[in-house]
Design a protein around this motif. Sequence first.
Motif: not given
Length: 249
Positions: A94-109
């Motif tokens: 699960v990847k979360f990015k901000d409005c500038n396409d910068k990755e804030i966090q990546s979570i694996k399951g």
Amino acid sequence: MKKTAILILTLSSLASFAQKISDYKYISFPAKFETFKEDFGLAELLTKTLRSKNYIVVPLDKLQWPSEAKDNPCNVLLADIINDSGFLRNKVVVKFKDCNDKEIQSIKGASSIKEYKEGFQDALKQTYTSISPANPIVQSTVQTKVQEPVISTQPVTNVSSLVIDNTAMKFSNGKMDLQKIQIDKSQFILVNSNSSSPFATFKVTTKNDVFRVKLQNGESTLGYFENGNIVIEIPQSNGEYFKEVFSKK
């Protein structure tokens, strides 16, 4: 050796104010996760997970966003689920990015369940504990890569070596009197002359008169100028914020 110490201090200062998922209130994700052949119920499960963490899930269509999100698209975090499966296990990222396409966090399951639908859903559930509850702050309205403000390489942790200027601006909330001391162009502190550490350290953001604030107890929050006063949003145990106003004396 001196350069190494300065670099470590600088990185520590930046890290303490790094963006987190919890800084956001709104989260959006695509109608279809491109790396999956079908939905497998992942969109519904992710929506339930985010709502349980007090986030507001908005559609990808910006015309359907609430006014607060429309006025500042950078208040919306973009989520995506990636199929990262191996030969024996169903895996998701699960990847979360901000409005500038910068990755804030990546979570694996990952899941050992072989059936696709049950396996992918089980893998997604494994990411639940890594998603912090929403604790939003105002995000920059600039949707381009912006240069980080210059942060002093000498973080203020002790004020005993500072000379307290009696002519410095003084502020009070009625219970305590504090002095505003400008450390450099990117940060200032509010300090009580009877304390060895600052009551609050303010660092500039990309928005005028809005600051990231580090409180004496270690908590991070938001501060801003309002009608000549300094306002700090004090976190409460119930997740709400109390508006603490320090008026200029």
